[in-house]
Design a protein around this motif. Structure first.
Motif, PDB file in Angstrom:
ATOM      1  N   TYR A  91       5.112 -42.246 -12.174  1.00 52.87           N
ATOM      2  CA  TYR A  91       4.502 -42.244 -10.844  1.00 52.87           C
ATOM      3  C   TYR A  91       5.028 -43.410 -10.008  1.00 52.87           C
ATOM      4  O   TYR A  91       5.450 -43.244  -8.861  1.00 52.87           O
ATOM      5  CB  TYR A  91       2.983 -42.336 -10.990  1.00 52.87           C
ATOM      6  CG  TYR A  91       2.213 -42.272  -9.692  1.00 52.87           C
ATOM      7  CD1 TYR A  91       1.961 -41.059  -9.072  1.00 52.87           C
ATOM      8  CD2 TYR A  91       1.701 -43.431  -9.108  1.00 52.87           C
ATOM      9  CE1 TYR A  91       1.226 -40.978  -7.895  1.00 52.87           C
ATOM     10  CE2 TYR A  91       0.974 -43.378  -7.934  1.00 52.87           C
ATOM     11  CZ  TYR A  91       0.740 -42.150  -7.331  1.00 52.87           C
ATOM     12  OH  TYR A  91       0.011 -42.088  -6.157  1.00 52.87           O
ATOM     13  N   VAL A  96       6.588 -36.162 -10.106  1.00 57.68           N
ATOM     14  CA  VAL A  96       5.291 -36.246  -9.440  1.00 57.68           C
ATOM     15  C   VAL A  96       5.128 -34.994  -8.576  1.00 57.68           C
ATOM     16  O   VAL A  96       6.005 -34.687  -7.754  1.00 57.68           O
ATOM     17  CB  VAL A  96       5.184 -37.515  -8.567  1.00 57.68           C
ATOM     18  CG1 VAL A  96       3.863 -37.524  -7.802  1.00 57.68           C
ATOM     19  CG2 VAL A  96       5.309 -38.766  -9.429  1.00 57.68           C
ATOM     20  N   ARG A 124      -3.391 -40.083  -0.771  1.00 56.49           N
ATOM     21  CA  ARG A 124      -3.991 -38.750  -0.825  1.00 56.49           C
ATOM     22  C   ARG A 124      -4.265 -38.228   0.591  1.00 56.49           C
ATOM     23  O   ARG A 124      -5.362 -37.771   0.932  1.00 56.49           O
ATOM     24  CB  ARG A 124      -5.273 -38.751  -1.656  1.00 56.49           C
ATOM     25  CG  ARG A 124      -5.475 -37.402  -2.388  1.00 56.49           C
ATOM     26  CD  ARG A 124      -6.824 -37.337  -3.094  1.00 56.49           C
ATOM     27  NE  ARG A 124      -6.967 -38.288  -4.160  1.00 56.49           N
ATOM     28  CZ  ARG A 124      -6.617 -38.090  -5.437  1.00 56.49           C
ATOM     29  NH1 ARG A 124      -6.064 -36.947  -5.783  1.00 56.49           N
ATOM     30  NH2 ARG A 124      -6.802 -39.016  -6.346  1.00 56.49           N
ATOM     31  N   TYR A 159       2.479 -33.126  -5.928  1.00 61.20           N
ATOM     32  CA  TYR A 159       1.347 -33.495  -5.082  1.00 61.20           C
ATOM     33  C   TYR A 159       0.976 -32.374  -4.110  1.00 61.20           C
ATOM     34  O   TYR A 159       1.846 -31.754  -3.492  1.00 61.20           O
ATOM     35  CB  TYR A 159       1.688 -34.763  -4.286  1.00 61.20           C
ATOM     36  CG  TYR A 159       0.643 -35.139  -3.263  1.00 61.20           C
ATOM     37  CD1 TYR A 159      -0.627 -35.565  -3.653  1.00 61.20           C
ATOM     38  CD2 TYR A 159       0.923 -35.069  -1.895  1.00 61.20           C
ATOM     39  CE1 TYR A 159      -1.592 -35.897  -2.718  1.00 61.20           C
ATOM     40  CE2 TYR A 159      -0.032 -35.407  -0.958  1.00 61.20           C
ATOM     41  CZ  TYR A 159      -1.302 -35.817  -1.375  1.00 61.20           C
ATOM     42  OH  TYR A 159      -2.248 -36.142  -0.448  1.00 61.20           O
ATOM     43  N   ASP A 178      -4.705 -35.698 -11.743  1.00 56.14           N
ATOM     44  CA  ASP A 178      -5.532 -36.532 -10.882  1.00 56.14           C
ATOM     45  C   ASP A 178      -6.172 -35.661  -9.808  1.00 56.14           C
ATOM     46  O   ASP A 178      -5.501 -35.262  -8.847  1.00 56.14           O
ATOM     47  CB  ASP A 178      -4.652 -37.622 -10.245  1.00 56.14           C
ATOM     48  CG  ASP A 178      -5.435 -38.568  -9.357  1.00 56.14           C
ATOM     49  OD1 ASP A 178      -6.655 -38.387  -9.194  1.00 56.14           O
ATOM     50  OD2 ASP A 178      -4.802 -39.501  -8.795  1.00 56.14           O
ATOM     51  N   GLY A 179      -7.450 -35.326  -9.974  1.00 53.10           N
ATOM     52  CA  GLY A 179      -8.134 -34.538  -8.970  1.00 53.10           C
ATOM     53  C   GLY A 179      -8.949 -33.412  -9.575  1.00 53.10           C
ATOM     54  O   GLY A 179      -8.857 -33.111 -10.776  1.00 53.10           O
ATOM     55  N   VAL A 191       3.087 -36.282 -13.332  1.00 48.10           N
ATOM     56  CA  VAL A 191       1.815 -36.499 -12.654  1.00 48.10           C
ATOM     57  C   VAL A 191       1.534 -35.318 -11.733  1.00 48.10           C
ATOM     58  O   VAL A 191       2.387 -34.957 -10.913  1.00 48.10           O
ATOM     59  CB  VAL A 191       1.821 -37.808 -11.839  1.00 48.10           C
ATOM     60  CG1 VAL A 191       0.539 -37.948 -11.033  1.00 48.10           C
ATOM     61  CG2 VAL A 191       2.011 -39.015 -12.753  1.00 48.10           C
ATOM     62  N   HIS A 209      -6.709 -28.133 -14.594  1.00 52.05           N
ATOM     63  CA  HIS A 209      -5.531 -28.897 -15.004  1.00 52.05           C
ATOM     64  C   HIS A 209      -4.541 -28.052 -15.803  1.00 52.05           C
ATOM     65  O   HIS A 209      -3.358 -27.998 -15.475  1.00 52.05           O
ATOM     66  CB  HIS A 209      -5.965 -30.125 -15.794  1.00 52.05           C
ATOM     67  CG  HIS A 209      -6.731 -31.103 -14.977  1.00 52.05           C
ATOM     68  ND1 HIS A 209      -7.379 -32.196 -15.513  1.00 52.05           N
ATOM     69  CD2 HIS A 209      -6.954 -31.163 -13.621  1.00 52.05           C
ATOM     70  CE1 HIS A 209      -7.964 -32.882 -14.547  1.00 52.05           C
ATOM     71  NE2 HIS A 209      -7.730 -32.266 -13.397  1.00 52.05           N
ATOM     72  N   GLN A 212       2.255 -42.761 -15.992  1.00 46.96           N
ATOM     73  CA  GLN A 212       1.955 -43.869 -15.085  1.00 46.96           C
ATOM     74  C   GLN A 212       3.232 -44.555 -14.622  1.00 46.96           C
ATOM     75  O   GLN A 212       3.402 -44.853 -13.429  1.00 46.96           O
ATOM     76  CB  GLN A 212       1.039 -44.883 -15.775  1.00 46.96           C
ATOM     77  CG  GLN A 212       0.643 -46.065 -14.890  1.00 46.96           C
ATOM     78  CD  GLN A 212      -0.279 -47.041 -15.611  1.00 46.96           C
ATOM     79  OE1 GLN A 212      -0.509 -46.931 -16.818  1.00 46.96           O
ATOM     80  NE2 GLN A 212      -0.810 -48.009 -14.878  1.00 46.96           N
ATOM     81  N   VAL A 240       1.296 -39.370  -0.684  1.00 44.62           N
ATOM     82  CA  VAL A 240       0.993 -39.297  -2.112  1.00 44.62           C
ATOM     83  C   VAL A 240       0.153 -40.500  -2.534  1.00 44.62           C
ATOM     84  O   VAL A 240      -0.849 -40.357  -3.253  1.00 44.62           O
ATOM     85  CB  VAL A 240       2.288 -39.211  -2.942  1.00 44.62           C
ATOM     86  CG1 VAL A 240       1.953 -39.141  -4.437  1.00 44.62           C
ATOM     87  CG2 VAL A 240       3.115 -37.998  -2.545  1.00 44.62           C
ATOM     88  N   LYS A 265      -1.092 -34.317  -8.922  1.00 46.26           N
ATOM     89  CA  LYS A 265      -2.099 -34.997  -8.103  1.00 46.26           C
ATOM     90  C   LYS A 265      -2.600 -34.089  -6.987  1.00 46.26           C
ATOM     91  O   LYS A 265      -1.817 -33.541  -6.212  1.00 46.26           O
ATOM     92  CB  LYS A 265      -1.519 -36.287  -7.511  1.00 46.26           C
ATOM     93  CG  LYS A 265      -2.525 -37.121  -6.732  1.00 46.26           C
ATOM     94  CD  LYS A 265      -1.941 -38.471  -6.346  1.00 46.26           C
ATOM     95  CE  LYS A 265      -2.962 -39.325  -5.600  1.00 46.26           C
ATOM     96  NZ  LYS A 265      -2.437 -40.683  -5.285  1.00 46.26           N
TER      97      LYS A 265
END
Length: 466
Positions: free
Chosen positions: A370, A276, A396, A278, A337-338, A302, A342, A367, A393, A304
Motif C-alpha cells: 500500500y 492496490v 477515501r 480502490y 478495508d471497508g 489491498v 471481502h 501494508q 485513495v 479498499k
C-alpha cells in the motif's frame, strides 16, 4: 518493495528470433483494435514459437519484475529522438514506433501527442519507449475522437516490447467503444508495461487480448474508466493457449469492476501481487472459468472501499458463468478495508494452500505494498490526475466519473543536452566515464555490467525518487 526475483533465466536465441521477426505476412483477423487488416507483424504461429523462450538473459531494465521481465526491448539498436508532438512525420513518435529493427524512442519534447490519424500500432519487435527521457512533465498520448478514436497504445502481433513512463488520457470519444482501451497487448510475447498511467478509457484501461505470453504490467495507475463500461484490467480475452502473466505493484481506482478480470486457460501461470484496488462498485477481482478455469495467485494486495463501494460489492469473486472447468486460487496476505463482501463464499471450493505456479517475486506485505504503490506507481513526474487519484485513495474520497476530464497543461520544458544524439545527457556522461562527443549508448563506461543507456535511465528514475 519486492523480494528476490526467482524466474529462471533462459538463453536468448538470436537466430531464431531474427528469423521470426522477418516474417511479415499476417493473416487478416478481427483483433482487439476492432479492425480486420493485413499488416506487418508476426503470425500467431510465430508468436507461439517466440513464447517458447523467456527472452534475453538480461532483465529489461534493472528492477524489472514478473514474467515479462526479460523482454529485450530496443537494447543495442538505434536511438531515435522524438522531436515533435505532431502525429506523423520526421521526429514523431509514430516514426519511431513504425520503424524496423531494434530501436529506442527518446523524447526531446514534452506535452500531448494527439493522434489525428488512426493511432500507430506497435507491430515491429524490439522496441523500447523511454518516456522518462522527456523533459518537464513528460508525455501524454491521446486521440482525436470519432473514427480515429482507437486505443492510443496498441502492441499487436509482436514481441520484446518495453514501454515505460507514458500516460494515456483519452479525453475524446471515438465511434468504436469496444476498441477504446488505454493500453492493449494483443497476440504478443515478452512485453512489459512499467510506470504507465491511463484514464478515461471507454473500454478497459488495460487489456490483454488473444494469445499473449510472458507479460508484465507493473507500477502503474489505471483510473476513471468511463461508465457503463468502467473497467480497470481485462488481463486476458479470447486466449487460445496458456499464458504467463504478472500484474504487480499497480493501482486501480474509480472503476466499477474488473479490478482486475482474471480469465485464463488451465496451465497458465497468473499472479496478482502487491497491488492496490480502490473504490470498485460491483466487484474488485473476478476469477473466471469460461476458458477452462484460471489458476491464479492473489497475494499481498489491498482492496479498499470508496464512495461507490457498497455492502454488496465483492472483493474476490469466483465467476462460474459458462464455466468449462474449475479455477484454482491461492490467496495470501490480502488486506480488505471497508464494509463489503471481502471474499465470496464460492471461492472456498477452489482455494489451494500454495501458489498455483512458483511466484516470480517474494511478495511484500499488503501494508508495505500500500505504501509503495501510493508512493511510486504511475508515470513520473505525476500529473494532476494521478496526484488526485492517490489523494483519493489515502483519504477515501473521489468517485467514479461519468465523462472524461481535461488533460492538464504542460509547462514549457527544456530537454537535457545531448550533443552526440545517443539519448543520454552530456553532463551525466561526463560525470560517469562516458564520452559526450561519441555515440556510445551500448558501451559500459563504468564497467558495472549495465550498458551506458540503461544506467542513464536508472539515474533518471532515481532523480524522480523511484
Amino acid at each position: 518493495m519486492y523480494g528476490a526475483f526467482v524466474v529462471k533465466r533462459q538463453d536468448y536465441f538470436p537466430k531464431l528470433l531474427l528469423a521470426l521477426a522477418a516474417m511479415s505476412a499476417c493473416s487478416p483477423s478481427q483483433g482487439g483494435d476492432g479492425e480486420r487488416h493485413k499488416k506487418k507483424g508476426l503470425t500467431k504461429e510465430a508468436i507461439e514459437q517466440v513464447s517458447q523462450s523467456k527472452g534475453d538473459a538480461e532483465l529489461a531494465f534493472p528492477g524489472a519484475v514478473g514474467y515479462g521481465a526479460h523482454a529485450r526491448g530496443g537494447r543495442g539498436g538505434k536511438i531515435m529522438p522524438v522531436t515533435t508532438l505532431d502525429d506523423d512525420g520526421p521526429g514523431s513518435l509514430r516514426e519511431c514506433i513504425e520503424a524496423e529493427g531494434p530501436r529506442v524512442c527518446v523524447f526531446r519534447v514534452s506535452g500531448v501527442i494527439r493522434f489525428t490519424q488512426r493511432p500507430p500500432r506497435i507491430l515491429n519487435p524490439y522496441l523500447t519507449i523511454a518516456g522518462q527521457t522527456a523533459p518537464g512533465d513528460g508525455i501524454t498520448l491521446a486521440h482525436s475522437g470519432g473514427a480515429v478514436g482507437r486505443t492510443p497504445l496498441l502492441i499487436k502481433n509482436t514481441h520484446d516490447i518495453v514501454v515505460r513512463n507514458i500516460r494515456v488520457r483519452t479525453d475524446m470519444a471515438g465511434t468504436e467503444r469496444g476498441s477504446e482501451d488505454s493500453f492493449t497487448i494483443e497476440n504478443s510475447a515478452r512485453v512489459i508495461l512499467d510506470h504507465v498511467s491511463g484514464s478515461w478509457a471507454r473500454d478497459e484501461l488495460v487489456n490483454g487480448y488473444a494469445d499473449n505470453d510472458w507479460i508484465t504490467i507493473s507500477n502503474s495507475i489505471f483510473s476513471y474508466g468511463i461508465p457503463k463500461h468502467d473497467k480497470c484490467a481485462l488481463m486476458a480475452s479470447d486466449p487460445g493457449n496458456a499464458q504467463h502473466f504478472s500484474f504487480i505493484g499497480n493501482l486501480c481506482a474509480h472503476n466499477g469492476d474488473r479490478n482486475p478480470d482474471i480469465n485464463f486457460p488451465p496451465a497458465s501461470c497468473v499472479e496478482v501481487l502487491n497491488n492496490v484496488f480502490y473504490n470498485a462498485q460491483s466487484e474488485f477481482a473476478e476469477v473466471w472459468e469460461s476458458y477452462g478455469g484460471t489458476p491464479v495467485s492473489i497475494a499481498g494486495n489491498v482492496f479498499k472501499a470508496g464512495p461507490n463501494t457498497s455492502q454488496s460489492t465483492v472483493g474476490i469473486v469466483r465467476q462460474n458463468i459458462g464455466s468449462k472447468g474449475p479455477a484454482t486460487i491461492y490467496l495470501a496476505d490480502n488486506a480488505f478495508d471497508g464494509d463489503f463482501v471481502h471474499i465470496a463464499a464460492s471461492t472456498q471450493g477452489i482455494s489451494r494452500p500454495g501458489p498455483t505456479c512458483p511466484l516470480t517475486i517474494t511478495p511484500a506485505s499488503a501494508q508495505a505494498a500500500y505504501s509503495a504503490v501510493l508512493g511510486r506507481a504511475g508515470t513520473w513526474p505525476r500529473d494532476a490526475i494521478d496526484v488526485q487519484v492517490v489523494s483519493d485513495v489515502r483519504n477515501r474520497t473521489g468517485k467514479i466519473v461519468s465523462a472524461p476530464g481535461i488533460i492538464p497543461a504542460f509547462p514549457k520544458a527544456v530537454p537535457y543536452p545531448d550533443s552526440d544524439n545517443d539519448g543520454m545527457d552530456d553532463r551525466w556522461e561526463q560525470a560517469n566515464g562516458g564520452n559526450a562527443a561519441a555515440y556510445d549508448p551500448w558501451d559500459d563506461a563504468d564497467r558495472n555490467g549495465i550498458n551506458n543507456f540503461d544506467s542513464f535511465l536508472e539515474y533518471l528514475n532515481k532523480e524522480r525518487g523511484l
